[in-house]
Design an enzyme around this catalytic site. Structure first.
Site, short mmCIF file in Angstrom:
data_model
loop_
_atom_site.label_atom_id
_atom_site.label_comp_id
_atom_site.label_asym_id
_atom_site.label_seq_id
_atom_site.Cartn_x
_atom_site.Cartn_y
_atom_site.Cartn_z
CE1 TYR A 46 -6.79 -12.90 -17.40
CE2 TYR A 46 -6.48 -15.27 -17.46
CZ TYR A 46 -6.51 -14.09 -16.76
OH TYR A 46 -6.21 -14.10 -15.42
CD GLU A 80 -2.62 -1.51 0.22
OE1 GLU A 80 -2.90 -0.61 -0.59
OE2 GLU A 80 -3.00 -2.68 0.07
CG LEU A 123 0.26 -10.62 -4.50
CD1 LEU A 123 1.16 -11.02 -3.35
CD2 LEU A 123 1.08 -10.44 -5.72
P1 NAD Z 1 -6.65 -6.59 -7.11
O1 NAD Z 1 -5.80 -5.68 -7.93
O2 NAD Z 1 -7.97 -6.08 -6.65
O3 NAD Z 1 -5.86 -7.05 -5.76
C1 NAD Z 1 -4.50 -7.32 -5.74
C2 NAD Z 1 -4.00 -7.40 -4.31
O4 NAD Z 1 -2.60 -7.75 -4.35
C3 NAD Z 1 -4.08 -6.08 -3.53
O5 NAD Z 1 -4.43 -6.36 -2.18
C4 NAD Z 1 -2.65 -5.55 -3.59
O6 NAD Z 1 -2.29 -4.71 -2.49
C5 NAD Z 1 -1.90 -6.86 -3.51
N1 NAD Z 1 -0.51 -6.75 -3.98
C6 NAD Z 1 -0.05 -6.41 -5.21
N2 NAD Z 1 1.30 -6.47 -5.24
C7 NAD Z 1 1.70 -6.87 -3.99
C8 NAD Z 1 2.95 -7.13 -3.40
N3 NAD Z 1 4.10 -7.05 -4.08
N4 NAD Z 1 2.96 -7.48 -2.09
C9 NAD Z 1 1.82 -7.59 -1.36
N5 NAD Z 1 0.61 -7.39 -1.89
C10 NAD Z 1 0.54 -7.03 -3.20
O7 NAD Z 1 -6.76 -7.94 -7.93
P2 NAD Z 1 -7.91 -9.05 -8.13
O8 NAD Z 1 -8.56 -8.81 -9.44
O9 NAD Z 1 -8.73 -9.21 -6.91
O10 NAD Z 1 -6.99 -10.34 -8.34
C11 NAD Z 1 -6.70 -11.27 -7.33
C12 NAD Z 1 -6.61 -12.65 -7.95
O11 NAD Z 1 -7.91 -13.00 -8.49
C13 NAD Z 1 -5.62 -12.75 -9.12
O12 NAD Z 1 -4.96 -13.99 -9.06
C14 NAD Z 1 -6.53 -12.70 -10.33
O13 NAD Z 1 -5.97 -13.33 -11.47
C15 NAD Z 1 -7.72 -13.47 -9.82
N6 NAD Z 1 -8.95 -13.27 -10.62
C16 NAD Z 1 -9.37 -12.00 -10.91
C17 NAD Z 1 -10.50 -11.86 -11.74
C18 NAD Z 1 -11.02 -10.48 -12.11
O14 NAD Z 1 -11.85 -10.39 -13.03
N7 NAD Z 1 -10.59 -9.45 -11.42
C19 NAD Z 1 -11.20 -13.00 -12.21
C20 NAD Z 1 -10.76 -14.26 -11.82
C21 NAD Z 1 -9.63 -14.39 -11.03
#
Ligand code: NAD
Length: 389
Positions: free
Chosen positions: A235, A75, A139
């Protein structure tokens, strides 16, 4: 100060403390309406806890499951003149609400990819819990420094092999246009796997297991996106898909070490998050998806998806797919939804977008990620960006 959204492409550089706090309370209210989950794991870690699917996981675990949680996220703290990241406000608001129900959440803010963070985390687990019942790895990051080599890898969201012509959307102007994305080089593909694949997940689990802080019956979840033939070219068949295949491989390696039920990759639906808004095609696909799923009563955001995951997919008899994944993307990928999205896809232009897709909903959800556009928040109020209450 008066805080307004400052949007640059797929990023908003400001966030609103009151809006983020309200967002958290709304997600908690949703979970409470679904009722308690008394059987769930009680000592849960969430890596990537501050936004999107990780935040929803922490909320469901705490407010339905009654769990104690340790979160890890990266953050930007606020100053007197500059807002913090949305995740910083979300973490503070989550802590306040969790304390109100008697929980003692701990949030570690820093680089989850580093071994220093893993060590601090392990010390805290020992001190507070003794052992962990579950680790959710959620993450999403474009860059990772590998602790073994010191090398910093940057992901590239590109197709593999040949250029791909795709339809995409400028979410700021509402323009729909065709673009061609050049394929990734082998180095770019390998870097994307190094950042978004399963290496760091497995490293976390190995270090926790070596430290003896995993409880009997421990489980770990990692989230993936599979999608349909509309998103596959960029993707699943591209660099991101290659990284996600690596998750499946690492899940198998964790199962070999810790047991058949210990690790699950969970396929979730496409939702608006900071991570997904950076992926070409996904915002356009999302706008159509909302328009199709809403009237069918199938619309879900992060909190609805994760609530359904915890309530219906974590039992001993849960069904898995051929790669042993749990699937919560079933509604998005249902023949009914996909047939309608596919019918609309070739008809999408800047002119037809209003009728075939829901850009307003996309924009509203995007702004909500940063605490803007939320009913009941006084955006004219002069706020101290360092305070969440
Ligand atoms: P997001 O961007 O909302 O959340 C990412 C999180 O990772 C945040 O809490 C951020 O602070 C943290 N983060 C990033 N770099 C970091 C680091 N170096 N150290 C510590 N924390 C770190 O992302 P999201 O969309 O919720 O994605 C989360 C997972 O869900 C991913 O694996 C993504 O592929 C998967 N996913 C997302 C979707 C979608 O449509 N958004 C769909 C299916 C699966």
């Amino acid at each position: 100060m008066i805080i307004e959204p400052r949007v640059r492409g797929f990023i908003c550089t400001t966030a609103h403390p009151d809006g983020c706090a309200k967002n958290i309370r709304e997600q908690i209210a949703y979970v409470l309406r679904q009722g308690p989950l008394p059987e769930g794991p009680k000592r849960i870690a969430v890596v990537g806890c501050s936004t999107g699917y990780g935040l929803a996981s922490r909320i469901v675990a705490t407010f339905a499951g009654g769990a104690e949680t340790i979160g890890v996220s990266l953050e930007r703290a606020p100053t007197a003149t500059r807002t913090g990241s949305a995740g910083w406000y979300n973490n503070r608001a989550f802590e306040i609400e969790a304390q109100k129900i008697g929980r003692s959440p701990l949030t570690l803010e820093g680089d989850a990819f580093s071994d220093e963070m893993k060590k601090t985390f392990i010390d805290n687990v020992r001190e507070r819990f003794g052992q962990l019942d579950m680790l959710v790895y959620s993450l999403a990051s474009p860059v990772r420094t590998d602790p073994d080599t010191g090398q910093t890898h940057r992901s590239a969201i590109k197709p593999l092999g040949a250029p791909v012509g795709i339809k995409t959307l400028n979410t700021e102007t509402g323009e729909v246009f065709e673009t061609t994305i050049a394929p990734a080089s082998e180095d770019e593909a390998a870097a994307t796997v190094a950042v978004m694949g399963g290496a760091d997940w497995k490293r976390w689990i190995d270090q926790l297991a070596d430290a003896g802080v995993l409880a009997p019956g421990f489980r770990t979840l990692n989230y993936t996106y599979i999608g349909s033939e509309l998103t596959w070219p960029i993707y699943w068949n591209g660099t991101l898909g290659r990284a996600k295949v690596d998750l499946d491989r690492k899940a198998e390696q964790i199962r070999q070490r810790l047991g058949e039920d210990a690790a699950r990759v969970v396929a979730l639906k496409a939702v608006v998050t900071q991570a997904s808004s950076a992926i070409p095609v996904v915002p356009l696909y999302g706008t159509v998806l909302f328009k199709v799923m809403k009237p069918l009563g199938l619309h879900e955001g992060c909190i609805e998806q994760i609530d359904r995951l915890f309530r219906t997919r974590l039992g001993a008899d849960a069904e898995v797919d051929e790669e042993k994944r749990l699937r919560v993307d079933d509604w998005e990928l249902s023949p009914e939804v996909q047939a309608e999205v596919s019918r609309r896809w070739p008809l999408l232009t800047t002119e037809t977008l209003g009728e075939l897709a829901d850009l307003a909903e996309y924009r509203s959800q995007f702004l909500r990620l940063f605490g803007f556009g939320i009913d009941g928040v006084d955006y004219a109020r002069d706020v101290d960006p360092r305070i969440v209450d």
